[in-house]
Design a protein around this motif. Structure first.
Motif, PDB file in Angstrom:
ATOM      1  N   GLU A 117      79.956  46.894  56.251  1.00  0.00           N
ATOM      2  CA  GLU A 117      79.750  48.183  55.596  1.00  0.00           C
ATOM      3  C   GLU A 117      80.098  48.104  54.112  1.00  0.00           C
ATOM      4  O   GLU A 117      79.411  48.692  53.271  1.00  0.00           O
ATOM      5  CB  GLU A 117      80.595  49.251  56.290  1.00  0.00           C
ATOM      6  CG  GLU A 117      80.178  49.526  57.735  1.00  0.00           C
ATOM      7  CD  GLU A 117      81.117  50.496  58.431  1.00  0.00           C
ATOM      8  OE1 GLU A 117      82.101  50.921  57.777  1.00  0.00           O
ATOM      9  OE2 GLU A 117      80.865  50.822  59.600  1.00  0.00           O
ATOM     10  N   ALA A 118      81.170  47.376  53.789  1.00  0.00           N
ATOM     11  CA  ALA A 118      81.553  47.225  52.387  1.00  0.00           C
ATOM     12  C   ALA A 118      80.478  46.480  51.608  1.00  0.00           C
ATOM     13  O   ALA A 118      80.145  46.841  50.463  1.00  0.00           O
ATOM     14  CB  ALA A 118      82.887  46.482  52.290  1.00  0.00           C
ATOM     15  N   ALA A 119      79.920  45.442  52.212  1.00  0.00           N
ATOM     16  CA  ALA A 119      78.844  44.694  51.542  1.00  0.00           C
ATOM     17  C   ALA A 119      77.624  45.580  51.323  1.00  0.00           C
ATOM     18  O   ALA A 119      76.974  45.519  50.265  1.00  0.00           O
ATOM     19  CB  ALA A 119      78.475  43.472  52.371  1.00  0.00           C
ATOM     20  N   ALA A 120      77.295  46.425  52.319  1.00  0.00           N
ATOM     21  CA  ALA A 120      76.156  47.331  52.172  1.00  0.00           C
ATOM     22  C   ALA A 120      76.415  48.368  51.081  1.00  0.00           C
ATOM     23  O   ALA A 120      75.521  48.701  50.296  1.00  0.00           O
ATOM     24  CB  ALA A 120      75.856  48.015  53.498  1.00  0.00           C
ATOM     25  N   ASP A 121      77.642  48.881  51.022  1.00  0.00           N
ATOM     26  CA  ASP A 121      77.987  49.869  49.990  1.00  0.00           C
ATOM     27  C   ASP A 121      77.899  49.283  48.583  1.00  0.00           C
ATOM     28  O   ASP A 121      77.603  50.003  47.622  1.00  0.00           O
ATOM     29  CB  ASP A 121      79.398  50.414  50.231  1.00  0.00           C
ATOM     30  CG  ASP A 121      79.477  51.255  51.503  1.00  0.00           C
ATOM     31  OD1 ASP A 121      78.415  51.735  51.950  1.00  0.00           O
ATOM     32  OD2 ASP A 121      80.592  51.414  52.048  1.00  0.00           O
ATOM     33  N   LEU A 122      78.154  47.996  48.468  1.00  0.00           N
ATOM     34  CA  LEU A 122      78.086  47.337  47.164  1.00  0.00           C
ATOM     35  C   LEU A 122      76.671  46.895  46.808  1.00  0.00           C
ATOM     36  O   LEU A 122      76.456  46.251  45.780  1.00  0.00           O
ATOM     37  CB  LEU A 122      79.023  46.128  47.145  1.00  0.00           C
ATOM     38  CG  LEU A 122      80.532  46.457  47.233  1.00  0.00           C
ATOM     39  CD1 LEU A 122      81.347  45.183  47.395  1.00  0.00           C
ATOM     40  CD2 LEU A 122      80.983  47.226  45.993  1.00  0.00           C
ATOM     41  N   GLY A 123      75.720  47.247  47.666  1.00  0.00           N
ATOM     42  CA  GLY A 123      74.323  46.940  47.374  1.00  0.00           C
ATOM     43  C   GLY A 123      73.882  45.553  47.766  1.00  0.00           C
ATOM     44  O   GLY A 123      72.844  45.077  47.285  1.00  0.00           O
ATOM     45  N   CYS A 124      74.624  44.883  48.614  1.00  0.00           N
ATOM     46  CA  CYS A 124      74.261  43.525  49.032  1.00  0.00           C
ATOM     47  C   CYS A 124      73.118  43.588  50.051  1.00  0.00           C
ATOM     48  O   CYS A 124      73.220  44.332  51.033  1.00  0.00           O
ATOM     49  CB  CYS A 124      75.482  42.833  49.632  1.00  0.00           C
ATOM     50  SG  CYS A 124      75.223  41.091  50.021  1.00  0.00           S
ATOM     51  N   PRO A 125      72.041  42.861  49.881  1.00  0.00           N
ATOM     52  CA  PRO A 125      70.963  42.846  50.877  1.00  0.00           C
ATOM     53  C   PRO A 125      71.451  42.311  52.214  1.00  0.00           C
ATOM     54  O   PRO A 125      72.439  41.580  52.294  1.00  0.00           O
ATOM     55  CB  PRO A 125      69.916  41.914  50.252  1.00  0.00           C
ATOM     56  CG  PRO A 125      70.253  41.854  48.806  1.00  0.00           C
ATOM     57  CD  PRO A 125      71.738  42.020  48.707  1.00  0.00           C
ATOM     58  N   ARG A 126      70.717  42.665  53.266  1.00  0.00           N
ATOM     59  CA  ARG A 126      71.142  42.260  54.606  1.00  0.00           C
ATOM     60  C   ARG A 126      71.159  40.742  54.760  1.00  0.00           C
ATOM     61  O   ARG A 126      72.075  40.199  55.384  1.00  0.00           O
ATOM     62  CB  ARG A 126      70.218  42.883  55.648  1.00  0.00           C
ATOM     63  CG  ARG A 126      70.404  44.391  55.812  1.00  0.00           C
ATOM     64  CD  ARG A 126      69.602  44.894  56.997  1.00  0.00           C
ATOM     65  NE  ARG A 126      69.837  46.316  57.226  1.00  0.00           N
ATOM     66  CZ  ARG A 126      69.284  47.002  58.217  1.00  0.00           C
ATOM     67  NH1 ARG A 126      68.450  46.398  59.065  1.00  0.00           N
ATOM     68  NH2 ARG A 126      69.557  48.287  58.364  1.00  0.00           N
ATOM     69  N   TRP A 127      70.141  40.072  54.215  1.00  0.00           N
ATOM     70  CA  TRP A 127      70.089  38.616  54.379  1.00  0.00           C
ATOM     71  C   TRP A 127      71.255  37.954  53.662  1.00  0.00           C
ATOM     72  O   TRP A 127      71.819  36.972  54.155  1.00  0.00           O
ATOM     73  CB  TRP A 127      68.761  38.066  53.857  1.00  0.00           C
ATOM     74  CG  TRP A 127      68.582  38.177  52.367  1.00  0.00           C
ATOM     75  CD1 TRP A 127      67.977  39.192  51.685  1.00  0.00           C
ATOM     76  CD2 TRP A 127      69.016  37.237  51.377  1.00  0.00           C
ATOM     77  NE1 TRP A 127      68.007  38.966  50.333  1.00  0.00           N
ATOM     78  CE2 TRP A 127      68.631  37.755  50.109  1.00  0.00           C
ATOM     79  CE3 TRP A 127      69.682  36.014  51.432  1.00  0.00           C
ATOM     80  CZ2 TRP A 127      68.901  37.103  48.920  1.00  0.00           C
ATOM     81  CZ3 TRP A 127      69.946  35.352  50.237  1.00  0.00           C
ATOM     82  CH2 TRP A 127      69.563  35.884  49.007  1.00  0.00           C
ATOM     83  N   ARG A 128      71.644  38.514  52.506  1.00  0.00           N
ATOM     84  CA  ARG A 128      72.770  37.931  51.775  1.00  0.00           C
ATOM     85  C   ARG A 128      74.093  38.258  52.459  1.00  0.00           C
ATOM     86  O   ARG A 128      75.020  37.446  52.446  1.00  0.00           O
ATOM     87  CB  ARG A 128      72.769  38.454  50.336  1.00  0.00           C
ATOM     88  CG  ARG A 128      73.682  37.668  49.407  1.00  0.00           C
ATOM     89  CD  ARG A 128      73.460  38.039  47.969  1.00  0.00           C
ATOM     90  NE  ARG A 128      74.274  37.223  47.078  1.00  0.00           N
ATOM     91  CZ  ARG A 128      74.283  37.344  45.768  1.00  0.00           C
ATOM     92  NH1 ARG A 128      73.491  38.264  45.195  1.00  0.00           N
ATOM     93  NH2 ARG A 128      75.047  36.566  45.021  1.00  0.00           N
ATOM     94  N   THR A 129      74.200  39.443  53.046  1.00  0.00           N
ATOM     95  CA  THR A 129      75.393  39.795  53.816  1.00  0.00           C
ATOM     96  C   THR A 129      75.567  38.842  54.985  1.00  0.00           C
ATOM     97  O   THR A 129      76.677  38.376  55.275  1.00  0.00           O
ATOM     98  CB  THR A 129      75.291  41.239  54.327  1.00  0.00           C
ATOM     99  OG1 THR A 129      75.165  42.127  53.221  1.00  0.00           O
ATOM    100  CG2 THR A 129      76.519  41.618  55.136  1.00  0.00           C
ATOM    101  N   PHE A 130      74.454  38.536  55.648  1.00  0.00           N
ATOM    102  CA  PHE A 130      74.520  37.594  56.766  1.00  0.00           C
ATOM    103  C   PHE A 130      74.949  36.212  56.285  1.00  0.00           C
ATOM    104  O   PHE A 130      75.783  35.559  56.909  1.00  0.00           O
ATOM    105  CB  PHE A 130      73.149  37.512  57.447  1.00  0.00           C
ATOM    106  CG  PHE A 130      73.065  36.449  58.501  1.00  0.00           C
ATOM    107  CD1 PHE A 130      73.561  36.674  59.773  1.00  0.00           C
ATOM    108  CD2 PHE A 130      72.502  35.209  58.216  1.00  0.00           C
ATOM    109  CE1 PHE A 130      73.488  35.688  60.751  1.00  0.00           C
ATOM    110  CE2 PHE A 130      72.432  34.224  59.180  1.00  0.00           C
ATOM    111  CZ  PHE A 130      72.927  34.467  60.456  1.00  0.00           C
ATOM    112  N   MET A 132      76.624  35.329  53.501  1.00  0.00           N
ATOM    113  CA  MET A 132      77.903  35.230  52.826  1.00  0.00           C
ATOM    114  C   MET A 132      79.071  35.816  53.628  1.00  0.00           C
ATOM    115  O   MET A 132      80.225  35.518  53.323  1.00  0.00           O
ATOM    116  CB  MET A 132      77.830  35.930  51.460  1.00  0.00           C
ATOM    117  CG  MET A 132      76.798  35.341  50.521  1.00  0.00           C
ATOM    118  SD  MET A 132      76.838  36.073  48.867  1.00  0.00           S
ATOM    119  CE  MET A 132      78.455  35.504  48.301  1.00  0.00           C
ATOM    120  N   VAL A 133      78.764  36.638  54.634  1.00  0.00           N
ATOM    121  CA  VAL A 133      79.835  37.276  55.412  1.00  0.00           C
ATOM    122  C   VAL A 133      79.774  36.868  56.880  1.00  0.00           C
ATOM    123  O   VAL A 133      80.720  36.287  57.420  1.00  0.00           O
ATOM    124  CB  VAL A 133      79.768  38.813  55.281  1.00  0.00           C
ATOM    125  CG1 VAL A 133      80.879  39.467  56.109  1.00  0.00           C
ATOM    126  CG2 VAL A 133      79.868  39.235  53.824  1.00  0.00           C
TER     127      VAL A 133
END
Length: 217
Positions: A117-130, A132-133
């Motif tokens: 959720e924090a990554a999404a709030d910071l504007g991180c795309p889903r593929w990059r969230t996957f 990097m997180v």
């Protein structure tokens, strides 16, 4: 060497197939997750040999697979599946998929949703969230699943012998041949000991790294 190649490629296929399935299971509601996990371990309720013999019937010349391919006009004549590396890969992936899925599911299920959720709030795309997180946090499950699959696959005997025939010679078959066909027990014992040492080493390294990580936290 061929045994290691087959084991490595099979483990890679298991990871490519198992990771999306494990990730999809963790995205479902809790009640559904329990049912899906039971379905994953359901094949263990049937004898291993019975499942391999079932695949022999499916992959034979007039088996179910060729009948389906002919019915859908994908092929014009039955293909040869048995006594090939393809049949060995199919049998290995089917038999060892639960060993890859369960560690991956255990790692992904513990993933903290607040990080996503924090990554999404910071504007991180889903593929990059996957990338990097999710993937770094699930690395212990990936390593555990890879070891649980790679180690027994290297010494696999039943699947290559029944589905691959004599053309797919793996270490397990070589050891069996030295023991029971050639009666060369010293050579067979030496090969078995070397194989055990090679396979135990990554387990010890992984356990050491895991313990160091737990001490740091």
């Amino acid at each position: 060497m061929k045994s290691l190649q087959i084991a490595a490629f099979s483990t890679l296929m298991l990871l490519v197939i198992g990771y999306p399935i494990a990730y999809a299971i963790t995205r479902t509601p809790r009640r559904v997750q329990a049912v899906l996990v039971v379905l994953v371990i359901l094949p263990f309720w049937t004898s291993f040999l019975i499942r391999i013999y079932a695949w022999m019937n499916i992959l034979q010349h007039d088996g179910l697979l060729n009948q389906l391919l002919l019915a859908f006009h994908i092929v014009r004549e039955p293909l040869v599946w048995l006594s090939t590396n393809t049949a060995v890969y199919i049998g290995i992936v089917y038999s060892y998929l639960p060993f890859m899925l369960l560690p991956l599911y255990a790692a992904l299920e513990k993933l903290d949703e607040s990080l996503l959720e924090a990554a999404a709030d910071l504007g991180c795309p889903r593929w990059r969230t996957f990338w990097m997180v999710t993937l770094p946090l699930s690395a212990p499950g990936v390593v555990a699943g890879a070891l649980l699959c790679f180690i027994p696959i290297v010494g696999e005997f039943v699947i290559p012998d029944l589905l691959g025939g004599s053309q797919t010679a793996m270490i397990g078959q070589a050891i069996w041949s030295e023991f029971f066909a050639n009666k060369d027990w010293p050579t067979a014992s030496a090969v078995a000991i070397v194989l055990v040492c090679l396979l135990v080493t990554p387990i010890v390294v992984f356990q050491h790294q895991t313990m160091r990580g737990m001490e740091r936290t």
